[in-house]
Design an enzyme around this catalytic site. Structure first.
Site, PDB file in Angstrom:
ATOM      1  N   ARG B 241      35.273  50.337  52.556  1.00 63.00           N
ATOM      2  CA  ARG B 241      36.222  51.000  51.644  1.00 63.00           C
ATOM      3  C   ARG B 241      35.491  51.254  50.336  1.00 63.00           C
ATOM      4  NH1 ARG B 241      37.757  46.547  48.280  1.00 63.00           N
ATOM      5  NH2 ARG B 241      38.212  44.716  49.529  1.00 63.00           N
ATOM      6  N   HIS B 245      40.481  46.888  46.824  1.00 55.49           N
ATOM      7  CA  HIS B 245      41.438  46.476  47.862  1.00 55.49           C
ATOM      8  C   HIS B 245      42.750  47.239  47.694  1.00 55.49           C
ATOM      9  CE1 HIS B 245      44.041  43.981  50.299  1.00 55.49           C
ATOM     10  NE2 HIS B 245      44.738  43.628  49.226  1.00 55.49           N
ATOM     11  N   TYR B 254      33.299  41.915  42.287  1.00 57.32           N
ATOM     12  CA  TYR B 254      32.713  41.156  43.386  1.00 57.32           C
ATOM     13  C   TYR B 254      31.750  41.957  44.260  1.00 57.32           C
ATOM     14  CZ  TYR B 254      36.792  43.426  45.550  1.00 57.32           C
ATOM     15  OH  TYR B 254      37.726  44.328  45.959  1.00 57.32           O
TER      16      TYR B 254
END
Lengths: 326, 346
Positions: B241, B245, B254
């Site tokens: 992706r 998220h 991250y």
């Protein structure tokens, strides 16, 4: 008419449902060849085949989750959970999905299924075989909860539950599975979901109970008569969700006093909801605060302690005395 | 390893050029939808949204391989495959706008409402496939899951049931490398996710999730197999992706931004299929430009439909809680009406 105990009445109800409705599938751990750990499904796989009465892998979330998919795709699954205390791995499936399919899809999909589970203590079983967390599921909108106390109601409520367009949790009082026999019609009949039953009329105080506690409450009522001359009315709720308001309120309006009895821990148990209902609907009929007699607010103990953990007739009588002597 | 490698098995593809173009059109539409949805969230016109950009090949390739009667049990990122299977784009927008109508697939479109709790929809796919098998129907079920979802108990239970019962089901995993922030290396000790299937007696296939044609062929193979009564398949589509998220997340906390950039520039599924159809001589830059313009119109029309919806009907809180409302819900509905009115008309 045949005489049956509760377990036989349940087996007979399942047999009628399997015979009459090809969409009905009985599934669970050990329900097939072994006929269930309590023999509730005894003989059903031999009669209806292993496609209709299915031994599943040992996986409660999987059993309930697969039942959701089956129900959504047109079947009427009747999953068995071996003990009510084994329901916890499946709680997410029940709360997140079973109870919400109709709501979440706005009626596009429905989830008619009957989750059978033996509940309560009293059979000297190991840990977590004796829990009574019915209030958890009464608290969850979208499912119905029923709990018979005798063979006739067991078969009639089971068939009504299987006919229900909504999911039903069907709690079986395992302590009295084989305690007594009643006349049970061999043919199909139903007991309406949502209807309580006044099993003993009285004028001085109302006792509300269900499942295993019903007979214990009748025993306490008898003691109250013998020891004090009090005439106790005993109401078998039969359906825990939705509650039968009319019968519950009608009884306490007549007697003016009430005690709710359950095996589950007292705090935030279903008794609290019934007290609140009486408070809402019949406050001015009351001559004393409504009492509650429940299990203690401690985790269900090992079986050497279970007889003093769950209410017995002595403790229920004590609860009646407190309310009568207020 | 017990799983098969799609690239080794398939030479060429089961698809015609025409079909590749159709898939490509879907992928462009889905990407444009996705970008607009992110922007709508940023401007406060829809709620939190789970973007899928980067995963178009995995989703469209999968959806394009299925039949109309098949059952889908999606997660919250499956907008692409859901639309290919017949869920209107406006319905998807409505879901992310917090509207109950957003959970309703049209009659005849067997797409279950999005499941938020991770992997809980996989046992449903198993059950739906089981029902199809018992009824002797030709439909199969597909349960969707991500890499993180393979750590959930429900994944294990569903895979095990599917294997034991030999059901016509596909568990389709989009491994995009991260479960919110947690990379695959912290999710599992296995090298691949596909190899997990062997533990359940289920065939596992690992496929390049950026290659729509390869994904399609893998899913078509699994679907045909399921329809023949030869049991379940687990498919791991390796993808990425590009964004966070959800719109409530910040992937730069991250993930190395260069990693996302590498996927975007070197492994983009739309670039890849476009190159393939250009090379086949069945597509042109002019057509491509027209396609993006058309996608913009389609998405804009859908946004306008969402915005033109009447206010939400308050009764929807109650009306589908049970087949017949119990007394306490009837009373609560009356109280709601007296305090807040009915809201928009049905």
């Amino acid at each position: 008419m045949a005489k049956m105990n509760i377990i036989q009445a349940i087996t007979d109800g399942l047999r009628v449902a399997l015979r009459d409705d090809p969409r009905v599938i009985v599934l669970g751990e050990d329900v097939g060849v072994n006929g269930g750990v309590f023999r509730a499904t005894e003989g059903l796989q031999a009669e209806f085949g292993s496609d209709r009465v299915v031994d599943t892998p040992l996986a409660e979330a999987g059993i309930i989750g697969a039942s959701v998919g089956m129900a959504v795709n047109g079947m009427r699954p009747v999953p068995e959970l071996q003990f009510f205390g084994f329901i916890y791995p499946a709680v997410e499936q029940i709360v997140a999905h079973v109870a919400r399919v109709r709501m979440r899809s706005q009626g596009r999909f429905t989830c008619p299924m009957v989750i059978r589970a033996p509940y309560g203590g009293g059979i000297r079983a190991p840990e977590l075989h004796g829990d009574s967390p019915e209030a958890m599921f009464v608290h969850q909108p979208g499912i119905k909860v029923v709990c018979p106390s005798n063979p006739y109601d067991a078969k009639g409520l089971l068939l009504a539950a299987i006919d229900s367009p909504d999911p039903v949790l069907f709690l079986e009082p395992m302590r009295i599975y084989r305690a007594f026999r009643d006349e049970v019609p061999e043919e199909r009949y139903t007991v309406e979901i949502g209807k309580a039953n006044v099993v003993k009329e009285g004028t001085d105080i109302s006792l509300y109970a269900w499942g295993t506690m019903l007979r214990v409450s009748l025993e306490a009522a008898k003691m109250a008569k013998e020891q004090h001359g009090w005439d106790v009315e005993v109401v078998d709720l039969r359906t825990l969700s939705p509650l039968d308001r009319e019968t519950i309120i009608g009884s306490v309006q007549k007697t003016g006093r009430a005690v709710v009895v359950h095996e589950a821990p007292k705090t935030a148990g279903l008794g609290a909801e019934i007290v609140a209902l009486i408070n809402d609907e019949a406050l001015l009929s009351l001559e004393a605060p409504v009492g509650r007699v429940g299990g203690y607010d401690a985790p269900q103990p090992l079986f050497s302690l279970e007889d003093i953990y769950a209410p017995d007739a002595k403790r229920i009588l004590h609860g009646i005395e407190k309310v009568m002597n207020f | 390893m017990n799983h098969t490698d799609q690239q080794e098995r398939a030479e060429g593809t089961m698809l015609t050029g025409e079909q590749m173009i159709e898939m490509y059109k879907w992928m462009v539409t889905v990407r444009h939808f996705d970008r607009r949805a992110v922007n709508l969230q940023r401007s406060g016109r829809i709620g939190t949204y789970a973007a899928l950009e980067g995963q178009e090949a995995a989703q469209v390739g999968c959806g394009y391989a299925l039949e109309k009667q098949d059952w889908l049990f999606p997660t919250y990122r499956e907008h692409g495959v859901s639309m290919v299977h017949g869920v209107p784009m406006t319905t998807v927008f409505l879901y992310w706008n917090g509207r109950p109508e957003g959970c309703m697939a049209p009659e005849g479109v067997n797409v279950f409402p999005i499941s938020v709790p991770i992997a809980t929809q996989l046992p449903h796919a198993v059950g739906a496939a089981w029902a199809s098998k018992l009824k002797g129907e030709n439909s199969i079920a597909v349960g969707f899951v991500g890499d993180g979802g393979t750590s959930e108990g429900d994944f294990h239970e569903a895979m095990n049931f599917a294997g034991v019962m030999k059901l016509p089901v596909i568990i389709f995993c989009q491994n995009n490398g991260y479960a919110i922030s947690v990379p695959l290396s912290k999710q599992t000790a296995t090298e691949t996710l596909a190899e997990k299937a062997a533990a359940y007696g289920v065939e596992g296939i690992r496929v390049d999730g950026q290659d729509a044609v390869a994904v399609h062929d893998a899913v078509k193979y699994a679907a045909d197999k399921a329809r023949r009564g030869e049991g379940p398949t687990f498919i791991e589509a390796v993808t990425y992706r590009y964004g966070s998220h959800t719109t409530a997340d910040d992937h730069t906390r991250y993930r190395d931004v260069n990693e996302a950039e590498m996927w975007r520039t070197e492994r983009d599924p739309i670039d890849r299929l476009k190159a393939r159809i250009l090379e086949l001589g069945i597509w042109s830059e002019e057509q491509d430009q027209a396609l993006w313009e058309e996608a913009d119109k389609v998405v804009q029309k859908s946004i306008e439909e969402m915005q033109a919806m009447p206010p939400v009907d308050h009764n929807r809180i109650f009306d589908y809680s049970y087949a017949e409302l119990p007394w306490h819900l009837k009373e609560q509905r009356e109280e709601m009406r007296s305090l807040y009115g009915n809201g928009g008309a049905k």
